[in-house]
Design an enzyme around this catalytic site. Structure first.
Site, short mmCIF file in Angstrom:
data_model
loop_
_atom_site.label_atom_id
_atom_site.label_comp_id
_atom_site.label_asym_id
_atom_site.label_seq_id
_atom_site.Cartn_x
_atom_site.Cartn_y
_atom_site.Cartn_z
N LYS A 180 83.53 6.23 54.74
CA LYS A 180 82.24 5.57 54.55
C LYS A 180 82.15 5.01 53.13
CE LYS A 180 78.02 6.78 53.19
NZ LYS A 180 77.51 5.47 52.79
N GLY A 233 80.98 10.48 43.81
CA GLY A 233 79.59 10.06 43.73
C GLY A 233 78.83 10.92 42.75
N THR A 235 76.48 13.95 41.09
CA THR A 235 76.58 15.41 41.13
C THR A 235 75.58 16.02 42.10
OG1 THR A 235 77.54 15.52 38.94
CG2 THR A 235 76.38 17.49 39.66
N THR A 237 74.42 14.70 44.89
CA THR A 237 74.97 14.52 46.25
C THR A 237 76.14 15.47 46.46
OG1 THR A 237 74.36 12.19 46.04
CG2 THR A 237 75.76 12.77 47.90
N GLU A 255 84.65 14.41 43.18
CA GLU A 255 84.76 13.75 41.87
C GLU A 255 83.35 13.25 41.54
OE1 GLU A 255 84.81 11.82 38.90
OE2 GLU A 255 85.57 10.12 40.06
N CYS A 289 82.37 6.37 35.88
CA CYS A 289 82.18 7.79 35.54
C CYS A 289 82.94 8.17 34.28
CB CYS A 289 82.60 8.67 36.71
SG CYS A 289 84.27 8.33 37.28
N GLU A 391 73.48 12.14 33.09
CA GLU A 391 74.25 10.92 33.29
C GLU A 391 73.30 9.73 33.52
OE1 GLU A 391 76.56 10.41 36.95
OE2 GLU A 391 78.26 9.78 35.73
O1 TXE Z 1 75.19 8.05 44.47
P1 TXE Z 1 75.51 8.95 45.70
P2 TXE Z 1 73.82 7.34 44.08
C1 TXE Z 1 76.08 8.96 39.76
C2 TXE Z 1 75.29 8.07 38.84
C3 TXE Z 1 74.21 7.57 39.72
C4 TXE Z 1 73.94 8.79 40.55
C5 TXE Z 1 73.27 8.54 41.86
O2 TXE Z 1 74.71 8.83 37.80
O3 TXE Z 1 73.08 7.15 39.02
O4 TXE Z 1 75.20 9.33 40.78
O5 TXE Z 1 73.90 7.46 42.50
C6 TXE Z 1 77.03 8.88 49.94
N1 TXE Z 1 76.24 13.29 52.43
N2 TXE Z 1 77.24 8.32 40.34
O6 TXE Z 1 72.63 8.08 44.55
O7 TXE Z 1 74.29 9.20 46.51
C7 TXE Z 1 76.48 7.51 49.62
O8 TXE Z 1 76.09 6.83 50.78
C8 TXE Z 1 77.34 12.53 52.35
C9 TXE Z 1 78.48 8.70 39.77
O9 TXE Z 1 73.90 5.96 44.49
O10 TXE Z 1 76.26 10.12 45.20
C10 TXE Z 1 77.67 6.87 48.91
O11 TXE Z 1 78.63 6.42 49.86
N3 TXE Z 1 77.41 11.39 51.65
C11 TXE Z 1 79.63 8.15 40.46
C12 TXE Z 1 78.24 8.04 48.11
O12 TXE Z 1 77.74 9.21 48.76
C13 TXE Z 1 76.30 11.00 51.00
C14 TXE Z 1 79.52 6.99 41.32
C15 TXE Z 1 77.83 8.06 46.66
O13 TXE Z 1 76.43 7.98 46.56
C16 TXE Z 1 75.11 11.76 51.04
C17 TXE Z 1 78.21 6.76 41.86
C18 TXE Z 1 75.12 12.95 51.80
N4 TXE Z 1 74.05 13.75 51.88
C19 TXE Z 1 77.13 7.40 41.32
N5 TXE Z 1 74.19 11.13 50.28
C20 TXE Z 1 80.98 8.49 40.00
N6 TXE Z 1 81.31 9.76 39.88
O14 TXE Z 1 81.79 7.61 39.78
C21 TXE Z 1 74.77 10.01 49.78
N7 TXE Z 1 76.05 9.92 50.23
#
Ligand code: TXE
Length: 487
Positions: A180, A233, A235, A237, A255, A289, A391
């Site tokens: 996904k 994604g 932390t 989540t 990660e 990140c 972050e």
């Molecule tokens: O990311 P999410 P968000 C950080 C950054 C950002 C914050 C929130 O600080 O502001 O996270 O971003 C999927 N079960 N990073 O809310 O939600 C979602 O659809 C399974 C750091 O946009 O973590 C997407 O495909 N999956 C970072 C993916 O998770 C779920 C990169 C990431 O989205 C889910 C991005 C669930 N319950 C944001 N909920 C890095 N480490 O590089 C969401 N998703």
């Protein structure tokens, strides 16, 4: 390419070798963040789409995992070649979908996506069993077989780059996949599914289900037949995913976020330190990140560094991602822009002084509705305030002085994240001494984002669990079995 820009493209799921709509038929709008308006639509899939994808992946598993490695490798290499062939089209799609400068997508994102496919395709041919001899007593050999169906969930900051970083090792080991991409940046994963079809990837080996994290992501994580979850994604989540997957005893690779220190000692190569720090602070709008968002400078160099750094931050061109001169594009969404701006407000409330930037930019012309924020430099904050602990993930950095090596190490480690650290010094002994005391999974000395794909990639503390890259990723998608034979 014109379809991407004009908004004709409707994204489909890729399930069992075909491009299909979500079963429920619902669609989500896909926003071009540089314009602030919708330009395409994607399936708003749910658990039943994930279930169909998982069944297809299970059915395809036997043939894919038993296929001779060279044949699997050849298919993955064909996909890599097709990515290279379509570099311009994919870079344009990434730029429009994500908001990043086209130049960056062309130079970094898409070449790295084909490099990921190629690297793990070749790794499969070198992945070998270990054996351990117990002198005069027994011999052990350890086989590594694919775990089955892997679940790969990727974010929006480096869409195709991180999507392929996960699925390539899974496919290379013989796993089949339900993946996904982020609902904010689905376009290149959709284009990628067409390349997989063209390359002759057998039906069901890779299935891509588009939709929301709370629906599709959650369904992947909780599906009993998906045995390993690789997630990049936020932390928060990551914590939800761990809570769902752990009781099901799934393999987990997380990660997560970073709040990375960038330590600058007075004896550094000044020009290299400043120019690379501009890059590590504001590349991809600070939405990486690995960006160094807490710059710590030895006090004797602090005034000179701040002057030069602010001068160069002010000179960065923020604007239309299609413009060749643009260095900072649009943030990925309106919600994310608001989050970044709210952190700048918080920094002021916490006593910080904004030396440059601090506001949204309205770019004249076609991008007037886009989500642009000025490169922002803040000073006057200690390391324990929320601005320095949380972050932000945007073009915002803080700069603070330190007086001694001990203080620099303490400040660097003062955070609950531990992904990466950059350190600038010409003193080799100090470089090693400091590197060994920093609690981060990745340390760069006198460079940033220099990546060898064989090295372990991931963070300590709240930056995640497990490592990606090289053999780490190949091991993650396989189960070890040890066979002991008495001599
Ligand atoms: O990311 P999410 P968000 C950080 C950054 C950002 C914050 C929130 O600080 O502001 O996270 O971003 C999927 N079960 N990073 O809310 O939600 C979602 O659809 C399974 C750091 O946009 O973590 C997407 O495909 N999956 C970072 C993916 O998770 C779920 C990169 C990431 O989205 C889910 C991005 C669930 N319950 C944001 N909920 C890095 N480490 O590089 C969401 N998703």
């Amino acid at each position: 390419m014109s379809q991407i820009l004009s908004g004709m493209e409707i994204i489909h799921n890729y399930i069992n070798g075909s491009l299909v709509a979500a079963k429920g038929g619902a669609l989500l709008q896909n926003i071009n963040p540089a314009l602030g308006s919708s330009y395409s639509q994607l399936p708003d899939s749910d658990a039943s789409d994930v279930h169909t994808a998982s069944e297809a992946a299970q059915q395809a598993f036997k043939a894919w995992s038993h296929m001779p490695t060279q044949k699997r490798t050849a298919i993955l290499l064909r996909i890599a070649d097709l990515i290279d062939r379509d570099l311009d089209k994919l870079a344009m799609a990434e730029c429009v979908d994500q908001g990043k400068p086209l130049k960056l997508a062309k130079a970094v994102d898409i070449p790295r996506a084909s490099a990921n496919m190629r690297f793990f395709a070749m790794a499969a041919e070198h992945f070998a069993s270990e054996s351990h001899l117990m002198e005069g007593e027994a011999i052990n050999y350890t086989t590594r077989t694919p775990v089955g169906v892997g679940g790969c969930i990727s974010p929006w900051n480096l869409p195709l780059y991180l999507f392929t970083w996960k699925i390539a090792p899974a496919l290379a080991t013989g796993c089949t996949v339900v993946a996904k991409p982020s609902e904010l940046t689905p376009m290149t994963a959709f284009l990628f599914s067409k390349l997989c079809m063209e390359a002759g990837l057998p039906a069901g080996v890779l299935n891509i289900v588009h939709g929301l994290g709370s629906q599709v992501g959650q369904a992947i994580v909780s599906h009993p037949d998906i045995k390993a979850i690789s997630f990049t994604g936020g932390t928060v989540t990551g914590r939800t995913i761990a809570a769902t997957a752990a009781p099901l005893f799934k393999k987990l690779s997380l990660e997560l976020g970073g709040k990375n220190p960038n330590l600058i000692f007075a004896d550094c190569d000044f020009e290299n330190a400043v120019s690379t720090s501009i890059h590590s602070s504001f590349s991809n709008q600070g939405e990486i990140c690995l960006c160094g968002s807490r710059i710590l400078v030895e006090r004797s160099l602090y005034p000179k560094f701040v002057d030069e750094f602010v001068k160069r931050a002010k000179a960065l061109k923020v604007g239309d991602p299609l413009d060749d001169q643009t260095r900072v594009g649009a943030l990925v969404s309106e919600a994310h822009m608001k989050k970044v701006l709210s952190y700048i407000d918080l920094a002021k409330q916490e006593g910080g002084t904004v030396l440059c930037g601090g506001d949204r930019i309205i770019v004249p012309g076609r991008c007037a509705g886009g989500f642009f924020v000025e490169p922002t430099v803040i000073v006057g904050l200690d390391q324990y305030c929320r601005t320095n602990q949380e972050e932000i993930f945007g073009p915002v950095v803080t700069v603070a002085p330190f007086d001694s090596e001990e203080e620099a190490i303490k400040d660097a480690n003062s955070n609950s994240y531990g992904l990466s650290t950059t350190l600038w010094t010409q003193n080799l002994t100090r470089a090693h001494r400091v590197a060994h005391q920093i609690k981060s999974g990745i340390i760069w000395i006198n460079c940033w984002l220099l990546r060898d794909l064989r090295t372990p990639f991931g963070g300590m503390k709240q930056s995640g669990v497990g490592r990606e890259g090289g053999w780490e990723a190949m091991r993650f998608f396989t189960e070890a079995k040890n066979v002991c034979i008495k001599l």
